[in-house]
Write an enzyme that holds these catalytic residues in place. Structure first.
Site, short mmCIF file in Angstrom:
data_model
loop_
_atom_site.label_atom_id
_atom_site.label_comp_id
_atom_site.label_asym_id
_atom_site.label_seq_id
_atom_site.Cartn_x
_atom_site.Cartn_y
_atom_site.Cartn_z
N HIS A 50 26.27 67.96 95.90
CA HIS A 50 25.51 67.80 94.66
C HIS A 50 24.54 66.62 94.79
O HIS A 50 24.61 65.85 95.75
CB HIS A 50 26.46 67.60 93.46
CG HIS A 50 27.37 66.41 93.59
ND1 HIS A 50 28.73 66.50 93.77
CD2 HIS A 50 27.10 65.09 93.55
CE1 HIS A 50 29.25 65.30 93.85
NE2 HIS A 50 28.30 64.43 93.72
P1 TYD Z 1 33.11 65.33 92.14
O1 TYD Z 1 32.13 64.24 91.82
O2 TYD Z 1 32.58 66.74 92.21
O3 TYD Z 1 33.84 64.99 93.53
P2 TYD Z 1 33.25 64.95 95.02
O4 TYD Z 1 31.86 64.36 94.94
O5 TYD Z 1 34.20 64.08 95.76
O6 TYD Z 1 33.23 66.35 95.54
O7 TYD Z 1 34.31 65.22 91.13
C1 TYD Z 1 35.48 65.99 91.27
C2 TYD Z 1 36.10 66.15 89.90
O8 TYD Z 1 36.46 64.88 89.34
C3 TYD Z 1 35.16 66.81 88.91
O9 TYD Z 1 35.94 67.67 88.10
C4 TYD Z 1 34.65 65.68 88.06
C5 TYD Z 1 35.78 64.68 88.10
N1 TYD Z 1 35.31 63.28 88.05
C6 TYD Z 1 35.49 62.55 86.88
O10 TYD Z 1 36.05 63.02 85.88
N2 TYD Z 1 35.05 61.25 86.85
C7 TYD Z 1 34.43 60.67 87.90
O11 TYD Z 1 34.03 59.47 87.85
C8 TYD Z 1 34.24 61.46 89.10
C9 TYD Z 1 33.56 60.88 90.30
C10 TYD Z 1 34.70 62.75 89.11
#
Ligand code: TYD
Length: 132
Positions: A50
């Site tokens: 993303h």
């Molecule tokens: P995501 O940012 O997609 O993780 P990565 O970049 O490691 O793939 O986040 C994974 C899940 O966690 C998603 O459901 C959103 C949640 N999340 C939060 O609730 N708060 C946060 O600060 C972060 C970073 C993620």
């Protein structure tokens, strides 16, 4: 070439332990509104995929090793993070992926914005369209 993505070395103090620190302005070019960390990641599953509309982040691999892919819509770059004294600054509107988590890796992330699902662009084509 890339907008404000860079590896930043932070001070390390070798005493009876190894101590690392980073502070706003000097090492981190934004005010920190949120931190999060990833532990016990599945070594076979890449993460990320993303870009953020507003959020800037600084990533520290404080234990282990990962490969980060950065993509500004024109070029892709691969960076290995495996040193606790190195922070990787990821600017807003940079597509990023985290690959090849080594077992027991700990990734600490400092972020410029609070969590907001609307700040994410999770579709690569939408990302490309937005920056062109
Ligand atoms: P995501 O940012 O997609 O993780 P990565 O970049 O490691 O793939 O986040 C994974 C899940 O966690 C998603 O459901 C959103 C949640 N999340 C939060 O609730 N708060 C946060 O600060 C972060 C970073 C993620």
């Amino acid at each position: 070439m890339r907008r404000n993505n860079s590896l930043i070395n932070i001070p390390e103090i070798f005493d009876d332990c190894n101590l690392y620190f980073a502070q706003t302005k000097q090492h981190i070019p934004f005010s920190i509104k949120r931190i999060y960390y990833i532990i016990q990641s599945n070594v076979k599953l890449p993460r990320g995929f993303h870009a953020h509309k507003k959020t800037k982040q600084m990533l520290f691999c404080i234990q282990g090793k990962i490969k980060i892919i950065l993509d500004d819509g024109k070029t892709r770059e691969s960076i290995i993070l495996d040193k606790p004294n190195q922070g990787l600054l990821i600017d807003k509107m940079i597509w990023h992926e985290m690959h090849e988590f080594k077992k027991n890796t700990i990734l600490l992330v400092l972020a410029s914005q609070k969590f907001n699902p609307a700040d994410y662009i999770r579709d690569y084509e939408k990302f490309k369209n937005k920056i062109s």
